[in-house]
Design a protein around this motif. Structure first.
Motif, PDB file in Angstrom:
ATOM      1  N   GLN A   1       0.824  -1.219   0.000  1.00 56.29           N
ATOM      2  CA  GLN A   1       0.000   0.000   0.000  1.00 56.29           C
ATOM      3  C   GLN A   1       0.858   1.270   0.000  1.00 56.29           C
ATOM      4  O   GLN A   1       0.566   2.216  -0.730  1.00 56.29           O
ATOM      5  CB  GLN A   1      -0.960  -0.006   1.196  1.00 56.29           C
ATOM      6  CG  GLN A   1      -1.940   1.139   1.207  1.00 56.29           C
ATOM      7  CD  GLN A   1      -2.945   1.105   0.057  1.00 56.29           C
ATOM      8  OE1 GLN A   1      -3.283   0.041  -0.452  1.00 56.29           O
ATOM      9  NE2 GLN A   1      -3.400   2.279  -0.355  1.00 56.29           N
TER      10      GLN A   1
ATOM     11  N   GLU B   1       0.803   4.071  -2.944  1.00 56.34           N
ATOM     12  CA  GLU B   1       0.428   5.458  -2.660  1.00 56.34           C
ATOM     13  C   GLU B   1       1.523   6.422  -3.101  1.00 56.34           C
ATOM     14  O   GLU B   1       1.234   7.495  -3.635  1.00 56.34           O
ATOM     15  CB  GLU B   1       0.125   5.626  -1.175  1.00 56.34           C
ATOM     16  CG  GLU B   1      -1.194   4.984  -0.771  1.00 56.34           C
ATOM     17  CD  GLU B   1      -1.447   4.985   0.731  1.00 56.34           C
ATOM     18  OE1 GLU B   1      -0.583   5.483   1.492  1.00 56.34           O
ATOM     19  OE2 GLU B   1      -2.508   4.480   1.135  1.00 56.34           O
TER      20      GLU B   1
ATOM     21  N   ASP C   1      -8.018   4.303  -7.108  1.00 58.49           N
ATOM     22  CA  ASP C   1      -7.457   3.730  -5.898  1.00 58.49           C
ATOM     23  C   ASP C   1      -5.959   3.505  -6.147  1.00 58.49           C
ATOM     24  O   ASP C   1      -5.561   3.121  -7.262  1.00 58.49           O
ATOM     25  CB  ASP C   1      -8.170   2.396  -5.609  1.00 58.49           C
ATOM     26  CG  ASP C   1      -7.522   1.639  -4.476  1.00 58.49           C
ATOM     27  OD1 ASP C   1      -7.568   2.136  -3.337  1.00 58.49           O
ATOM     28  OD2 ASP C   1      -6.958   0.551  -4.753  1.00 58.49           O
TER      29      ASP C   1
ATOM     30  N   LYS D   1      -5.126   0.055  -7.447  1.00 55.44           N
ATOM     31  CA  LYS D   1      -5.581  -0.121  -8.827  1.00 55.44           C
ATOM     32  C   LYS D   1      -4.660   0.619  -9.790  1.00 55.44           C
ATOM     33  O   LYS D   1      -4.295   0.101 -10.849  1.00 55.44           O
ATOM     34  CB  LYS D   1      -7.016   0.367  -8.991  1.00 55.44           C
ATOM     35  CG  LYS D   1      -7.541   0.154 -10.386  1.00 55.44           C
ATOM     36  CD  LYS D   1      -9.003   0.488 -10.505  1.00 55.44           C
ATOM     37  CE  LYS D   1      -9.471   0.150 -11.910  1.00 55.44           C
ATOM     38  NZ  LYS D   1     -10.893   0.214 -12.063  1.00 55.44           N
TER      39      LYS D   1
END
Length: 159
Positions: free
Chosen positions: A36, A40, A57, A60
């Motif tokens: 994650q 990000e 997202d 994604k």
């Protein structure tokens, strides 16, 4: 004579297609299972230049980026893909990353010279050069089935 021309063309393209294709395949596979925090960070960098990417997202976005890199690698590594098509895919992808380099604050110092942070994106200029070279080779090379490595192999097998 067309046979020899096709082999010379394939031989000229092979080092470019193998090295850049392997580079893109590794980059795409490395992002495939990004955590994650990595996802990000990648999305944040891209969103600074291309704000519409912020609607996705982060996971994604990273999967799409990974798939794009793997697709470009496939276009380069598969001998059935014409040089102009593989070059167009590579040129499009590298143009996007060069856009990041040119538009993101802190990537350049005084003109086009990269900062330490910008070096990882500035290297895409040579990838753009490879893409344009493949397009030029594909558009100016011999037309017909011998323009791909598969076409060349078909001729060898017919003899």
């Amino acid at each position: 004579m067309a046979f020899d021309s096709a082999w010379r063309s394939a031989a000229r393209q092979l080092p470019l297609r193998l090295t850049v294709g392997a580079y893109f395949l590794n980059a795409g596979l490395s992002k495939r299972d990004a955590d994650q925090a990595t996802a990000e960070r990648l999305q944040q960098l891209a969103t600074a230049t291309y704000p519409f990417l912020g609607k996705l997202d982060a996971q994604k976005f990273t999967r799409l980026l990974s798939t794009g890199e793997i697709s470009v690698a496939g276009a380069l590594l598969l001998p059935v893909m014409p040089a102009a098509v593989a070059g167009a895919a590579l040129t499009a992808f590298s143009s996007g990353t060069l856009g990041l380099y040119l538009r993101t604050p802190g990537m350049r110092q005084g003109g086009l010279r990269p900062t330490e942070q910008g070096t990882s994106l500035a290297k895409d200029i040579w990838i753009l050069g490879v893409g344009i070279s493949l397009i030029a080779e594909g558009l100016t090379g011999h037309r017909g089935p011998a323009t791909t490595a598969v076409g060349s192999w078909r001729r060898v097998l017919r003899r």
